[in-house]
Scaffold this active site. Sequence first.
Site, PDB file in Angstrom:
ATOM      1  N   ASP A  12      -3.815   5.659   1.124  1.00 46.47           N
ATOM      2  CA  ASP A  12      -4.647   5.293   2.268  1.00 46.47           C
ATOM      3  C   ASP A  12      -4.933   6.589   3.009  1.00 46.47           C
ATOM      4  O   ASP A  12      -4.028   7.182   3.605  1.00 46.47           O
ATOM      5  CB  ASP A  12      -3.876   4.299   3.148  1.00 46.47           C
ATOM      6  CG  ASP A  12      -4.640   3.916   4.407  1.00 46.47           C
ATOM      7  OD1 ASP A  12      -5.648   4.576   4.732  1.00 46.47           O
ATOM      8  OD2 ASP A  12      -4.210   2.963   5.083  1.00 46.47           O
ATOM      9  N   TYR A 225       7.929   4.710  10.237  1.00 49.61           N
ATOM     10  CA  TYR A 225       6.742   4.031   9.724  1.00 49.61           C
ATOM     11  C   TYR A 225       5.533   4.952   9.666  1.00 49.61           C
ATOM     12  O   TYR A 225       5.185   5.597  10.628  1.00 49.61           O
ATOM     13  CB  TYR A 225       6.399   2.832  10.616  1.00 49.61           C
ATOM     14  CG  TYR A 225       5.172   2.111  10.140  1.00 49.61           C
ATOM     15  CD1 TYR A 225       5.248   1.278   9.034  1.00 49.61           C
ATOM     16  CD2 TYR A 225       3.946   2.291  10.758  1.00 49.61           C
ATOM     17  CE1 TYR A 225       4.134   0.627   8.569  1.00 49.61           C
ATOM     18  CE2 TYR A 225       2.822   1.638  10.297  1.00 49.61           C
ATOM     19  CZ  TYR A 225       2.916   0.817   9.203  1.00 49.61           C
ATOM     20  OH  TYR A 225       1.816   0.170   8.741  1.00 49.61           O
ATOM     21  N   LYS A 228       1.964   1.080   5.293  1.00 53.13           N
ATOM     22  CA  LYS A 228       2.654   0.239   4.310  1.00 53.13           C
ATOM     23  C   LYS A 228       2.460   0.820   2.917  1.00 53.13           C
ATOM     24  O   LYS A 228       1.443   1.411   2.616  1.00 53.13           O
ATOM     25  CB  LYS A 228       2.062  -1.168   4.405  1.00 53.13           C
ATOM     26  CG  LYS A 228       2.976  -2.242   3.886  1.00 53.13           C
ATOM     27  CD  LYS A 228       4.128  -2.475   4.810  1.00 53.13           C
ATOM     28  CE  LYS A 228       5.216  -3.247   4.092  1.00 53.13           C
ATOM     29  NZ  LYS A 228       6.459  -3.235   4.833  1.00 53.13           N
TER      30      LYS A 228
END
Length: 380
Positions: A12, A225, A228
């Site tokens: 991403d 984080y 994902k």
Amino acid sequence: MDAVTLSVIKADVGSYVGHSQVHPDLLAAAKKLLARQKLIEDYHVTNCGDDLELILTHREGVDSPEIHNIAWDVFMHCTEVAKSLKLYGAGQDMLADSFAGNVRGMGPGVAEMEIVPRKSEPVIVFMADKTSPSAFSLPLYRIFADPFCSAGLILDPKLHDGFRFEVLDIEDGRRILLDTPEELYDVLALIGIVSRYLVKRVYRKDGEIAAAASTEKLSKIAGEYVGKDDPVAIVRCQSGFPAVGEVLEPFAFPHLVPGFMRGSHNGPLMPVAQPDAHPRRFDGPPRIIALGFQLNGSRLVGPVDLFDDPSFEGARRKANEIADYMRSHGPFQPHLLGVEDLEYTTLPKVLDRLHARFETLAASEKKGFSKKAKMPAATH
Ligand code: F6R
Ligand code: MG
Ligand code: MG
């Protein structure tokens, strides 16, 4: 026949609007760059949601520094395109400033296999968004070990011996090979714990590779984080492997996977045609696409968009019903993931703030809460 390597490398590197889908300029830039690469014999560029996927064939084998470097450079260049368009999360999966020989551990996800193509070599590339690598464990189990899914396990002498599962323990960084049907219960005992054990590869018992999945865990790589770790997988089909229809069959059941909004909720995995791979409602529901190719030497004949089929309408309808049901739980488990799997949480701060206001319970009250006191006595 010469060996060919099929590499699916994804990242991403920015999307629009928000984390929804890849901008056409990034897809075009990736294609242009790959077309110039001599080592790449064929390629297909696509996206599932906000993830840009490079499907590559070459002769360099798995984990090739040259091929990984090419993918890294494509993602870096696309990051620049994303930045120039002010897309969202530009470069979010590029965790290092420079390439270090292998994209594993640097952000992108990878599934690769080196094969000597059979007379005819059908393969399916699965790509998912808003979920995690464990999303493949249930379907891979059903494809390669469940005769209620793959009739060939019973009917086809070439499949009757079963398959070998390579299972990773991502907590302790170790792996184990387990045979099915002999060790079926052990496989299930492990991979049912989706937060810790994952199916990495499946082999035929003669050693031929049947499936490979990406198992990078971004949150573990970055320590916090950073997006994902949306997974990809490659599955070989037909004559000695499960048929295309057997490989697709598990996705008629939209099983619950971790991901969805903020990577912190369980939601149904919805099989969709590639043009519908843009998670929107509550940043979901999690999506999966399946592109089928015939390998002609190193040439990718295809793709066929395999979930672009009315027979998956029921799964999509059910996924929407399940999404409604799960959403109704709001911030409660089991819609919300367990504490250790939350990608975002304010809990430590809330606990810090409330710490002084917690009162210790009297011993007699504590007893009433103890799990031990509630455990029913064994009767045998
Ligand atoms: C989940 C995902 C999105 C984002 C959410 C918040 O994998 O990518 O659901 O977590 O849109 O994004 P930020 O924190 O970038 O505003
Ligand atoms: Mg994103
Ligand atoms: Mg994604």
